[in-house]
Design a protein around this motif. Structure first.
Motif, PDB file in Angstrom:
ATOM      1  N   ASP A   1       0.826  -1.209   0.000  1.00  0.00           N
ATOM      2  CA  ASP A   1       0.000   0.000   0.000  1.00  0.00           C
ATOM      3  C   ASP A   1       0.861   1.261   0.000  1.00  0.00           C
ATOM      4  OD1 ASP A   1      -2.584  -1.018  -0.185  1.00  0.00           O
ATOM      5  OD2 ASP A   1      -2.797  -1.284   1.976  1.00  0.00           O
ATOM      6  N   VAL A   2       1.992   1.215   0.708  1.00  0.00           N
ATOM      7  CA  VAL A   2       2.927   2.345   0.693  1.00  0.00           C
ATOM      8  C   VAL A   2       3.402   2.596  -0.745  1.00  0.00           C
ATOM      9  CG1 VAL A   2       5.228   3.140   1.393  1.00  0.00           C
ATOM     10  CG2 VAL A   2       3.729   2.059   3.069  1.00  0.00           C
ATOM     11  N   PHE A  42       1.651  -7.663   9.603  1.00  0.00           N
ATOM     12  CA  PHE A  42       1.048  -6.714   8.678  1.00  0.00           C
ATOM     13  C   PHE A  42      -0.310  -7.198   8.186  1.00  0.00           C
ATOM     14  CE2 PHE A  42       5.394  -5.164   8.395  1.00  0.00           C
ATOM     15  CZ  PHE A  42       5.172  -3.791   8.414  1.00  0.00           C
ATOM     16  N   ILE A  43      -1.203  -6.246   7.995  1.00  0.00           N
ATOM     17  CA  ILE A  43      -2.509  -6.518   7.421  1.00  0.00           C
ATOM     18  C   ILE A  43      -2.442  -6.099   5.952  1.00  0.00           C
ATOM     19  CG2 ILE A  43      -4.953  -5.908   7.506  1.00  0.00           C
ATOM     20  CD1 ILE A  43      -4.067  -7.485   9.929  1.00  0.00           C
ATOM     21  N   TRP A  44      -2.813  -7.000   5.085  1.00  0.00           N
ATOM     22  CA  TRP A  44      -2.661  -6.751   3.644  1.00  0.00           C
ATOM     23  C   TRP A  44      -3.986  -6.444   2.947  1.00  0.00           C
ATOM     24  CZ3 TRP A  44       2.304  -6.403   2.069  1.00  0.00           C
ATOM     25  CH2 TRP A  44       3.269  -6.983   2.913  1.00  0.00           C
ATOM     26  N   ASP A  45      -5.090  -6.639   3.658  1.00  0.00           N
ATOM     27  CA  ASP A  45      -6.409  -6.425   3.060  1.00  0.00           C
ATOM     28  C   ASP A  45      -7.363  -5.927   4.130  1.00  0.00           C
ATOM     29  OD1 ASP A  45      -9.298  -7.762   2.342  1.00  0.00           O
ATOM     30  OD2 ASP A  45      -8.229  -7.128   0.535  1.00  0.00           O
ATOM     31  N   ILE A  46      -8.311  -5.084   3.756  1.00  0.00           N
ATOM     32  CA  ILE A  46      -9.246  -4.492   4.701  1.00  0.00           C
ATOM     33  C   ILE A  46     -10.066  -5.555   5.447  1.00  0.00           C
ATOM     34  CG2 ILE A  46     -11.129  -4.188   3.006  1.00  0.00           C
ATOM     35  CD1 ILE A  46     -10.158  -1.592   5.691  1.00  0.00           C
ATOM     36  N   ASN A  47     -10.239  -6.717   4.823  1.00  0.00           N
ATOM     37  CA  ASN A  47     -11.037  -7.772   5.444  1.00  0.00           C
ATOM     38  C   ASN A  47     -10.225  -8.701   6.349  1.00  0.00           C
ATOM     39  OD1 ASN A  47     -13.494  -7.002   4.125  1.00  0.00           O
ATOM     40  ND2 ASN A  47     -12.660  -7.891   2.235  1.00  0.00           N
ATOM     41  N   ASP A  60      -5.416  -1.363  -1.128  1.00  0.00           N
ATOM     42  CA  ASP A  60      -5.606  -0.715  -2.432  1.00  0.00           C
ATOM     43  C   ASP A  60      -4.599  -1.231  -3.462  1.00  0.00           C
ATOM     44  OD1 ASP A  60      -6.852   1.170  -4.193  1.00  0.00           O
ATOM     45  OD2 ASP A  60      -5.130   2.500  -3.926  1.00  0.00           O
ATOM     46  N   TRP A  61      -3.501  -1.812  -2.973  1.00  0.00           N
ATOM     47  CA  TRP A  61      -2.486  -2.348  -3.888  1.00  0.00           C
ATOM     48  C   TRP A  61      -3.075  -3.380  -4.849  1.00  0.00           C
ATOM     49  CZ3 TRP A  61      -1.454  -7.602  -3.666  1.00  0.00           C
ATOM     50  CH2 TRP A  61      -1.854  -8.260  -2.495  1.00  0.00           C
ATOM     51  N   LYS A  62      -4.140  -4.064  -4.410  1.00  0.00           N
ATOM     52  CA  LYS A  62      -4.742  -5.094  -5.260  1.00  0.00           C
ATOM     53  C   LYS A  62      -5.405  -4.508  -6.496  1.00  0.00           C
ATOM     54  CE  LYS A  62      -5.524  -8.400  -1.539  1.00  0.00           C
ATOM     55  NZ  LYS A  62      -6.509  -9.181  -0.765  1.00  0.00           N
ATOM     56  N   ASN A  63      -5.725  -3.210  -6.436  1.00  0.00           N
ATOM     57  CA  ASN A  63      -6.358  -2.550  -7.584  1.00  0.00           C
ATOM     58  C   ASN A  63      -5.345  -2.085  -8.618  1.00  0.00           C
ATOM     59  OD1 ASN A  63      -8.972  -2.717  -6.388  1.00  0.00           O
ATOM     60  ND2 ASN A  63      -8.466  -0.956  -5.103  1.00  0.00           N
ATOM     61  N   ILE A  64      -4.082  -2.104  -8.275  1.00  0.00           N
ATOM     62  CA  ILE A  64      -3.034  -1.569  -9.156  1.00  0.00           C
ATOM     63  C   ILE A  64      -2.048  -2.647  -9.591  1.00  0.00           C
ATOM     64  CG2 ILE A  64      -1.114   0.080  -9.323  1.00  0.00           C
ATOM     65  CD1 ILE A  64      -3.769   1.482  -9.162  1.00  0.00           C
ATOM     66  N   MET A  65      -1.612  -3.463  -8.639  1.00  0.00           N
ATOM     67  CA  MET A  65      -0.519  -4.389  -8.906  1.00  0.00           C
ATOM     68  C   MET A  65      -0.990  -5.660  -9.599  1.00  0.00           C
ATOM     69  SD  MET A  65       1.501  -3.939  -5.258  1.00  0.00           S
ATOM     70  CE  MET A  65       2.955  -4.862  -5.709  1.00  0.00           C
ATOM     71  N   THR A  66      -0.199  -6.112 -10.548  1.00  0.00           N
ATOM     72  CA  THR A  66      -0.455  -7.413 -11.171  1.00  0.00           C
ATOM     73  C   THR A  66       0.036  -8.506 -10.217  1.00  0.00           C
ATOM     74  OG1 THR A  66       1.719  -7.489 -12.222  1.00  0.00           O
ATOM     75  CG2 THR A  66      -0.066  -6.406 -13.454  1.00  0.00           C
ATOM     76  N   VAL A  67      -0.337  -9.720 -10.501  1.00  0.00           N
ATOM     77  CA  VAL A  67       0.136 -10.849  -9.693  1.00  0.00           C
ATOM     78  C   VAL A  67       1.661 -10.897  -9.712  1.00  0.00           C
ATOM     79  CG1 VAL A  67       0.186 -13.374  -9.503  1.00  0.00           C
ATOM     80  CG2 VAL A  67      -1.971 -12.200  -9.989  1.00  0.00           C
TER      81      VAL A  67
END
Length: 292
Positions: free
Chosen positions: A127-128, A284-289, A256-263
């Protein structure tokens, strides 16, 4: 594609933005006179600095909390290394609160005598990275890199102001005993803002009433903060004037990184950082859920 020499320079192993600071000023900070009441907010860029500045302002300054003082956070809590307005920091009333992106070894010497308090906020690096990429497009002091993949490789190599994310975080965590320090994560603040506010109040020795705590939490939500020009860096000094339209505060979310970064890009970040991150005492938490 290497960063332009006009945008960054290195001093004592750390990467700085070219036009905002000089090596001489950085060196002068070693003997910066610390007061016991000082508070330093330390972050790697794009880790929740402005948000935490606002929280601290609401906790410390009743005038901000009750709406009677129209002072911008950038003026109330100046940047230690980026004294854009040439303020006399010795003339500021106590408690002084400074924001900084400095690594642990370039901060004022007296800070290591556990004088003053340090709050260090970190955020998951994907996300950073994404936030930094968007930020670079709107701020004139950063080179505009249109290709995310190129920016990602620069970020991972530490060729951005702030140097390597992992070095910054590891440095502060591994030297925690040298400082009077509170560690927070962007994600825990996002998941449970009230608990984070109470943790900060306890660390600062601030006793707020239940009503005051609720006021801080309400006003410090990302949504309310984005509407508040005192808090959201809406009016920036000319030196920061942007490359294009955009907001200093963008989404303020987790994952939000999931909306930009490819696998492949996500795996590249994992390859460079994931294994080394296992030594950090942070989950670290990687997703809002995700659960804390």
């Amino acid at each position: 594609m290497e960063p332009s020499k006009d945008y960054i320079f290195y001093h004592k192993g750390f990467c700085f933005p070219e036009n905002l600071i000089t090596p001489e000023y950085i060196d002068s900070l070693e003997t910066f006179e610390i007061r016991d009441s000082d508070v330093f907010l330390v972050t790697f860029p794009k880790s929740g600095t402005v948000w935490t500045q606002n929280i601290l302002s609401l906790i410390i300054h009743e005038g901000h909390r009750n709406g009677t003082e129209n002072i911008k956070n950038m003026d109330r809590m100046p940047w230690l290394e980026f004294n854009i307005k040439n303020l006399d920091y010795t003339a500021l009333p106590s408690p002084r609160v400074f924001a900084t992106h400095l690594p642990y070894y370039l901060t004022p010497r007296d800070l290591r005598n556990k004088r003053a308090r340090v709050i260090y906020v970190t955020r998951n690096p994907k996300d950073v990275l994404v936030s930094y990429f968007h930020f670079s497009k709107i701020i004139d002091t950063l080179e505009k890199v249109p290709d995310f993949n190129i920016f990602m490789e620069r970020f991972l190599a530490g060729k951005v102001p702030g140097s390597k994310w992992l070095d910054h975080v590891t440095g502060w965590y591994s030297h925690a005993e040298d400082f009077n320090i509170l560690f927070l994560t962007y994600e825990e603040m996002k998941k449970d803002l009230r608990s984070a506010v109470l943790k900060i109040c306890d660390f600062l020795g601030r006793k707020l009433s239940e009503k005051e705590v609720e006021s801080v939490v309400r006003q410090a939500t990302f949504e309310n903060m984005k509407k508040d020009p005192r808090a959201n860096y809406e009016k920036l000094p000319e030196v920061f004037e942007g490359n294009e339209e955009g907001h200093f505060l963008r989404k303020g979310t987790i994952g939000d990184w999931k909306n930009i970064m490819t696998v492949a890009q996500s795996e590249r970040v994992d390859e460079v950082l994931k294994k080394k991150m296992e030594n950090l005492p942070i989950k670290f938490i990687w997703d809002i859920n995700d659960q804390m």
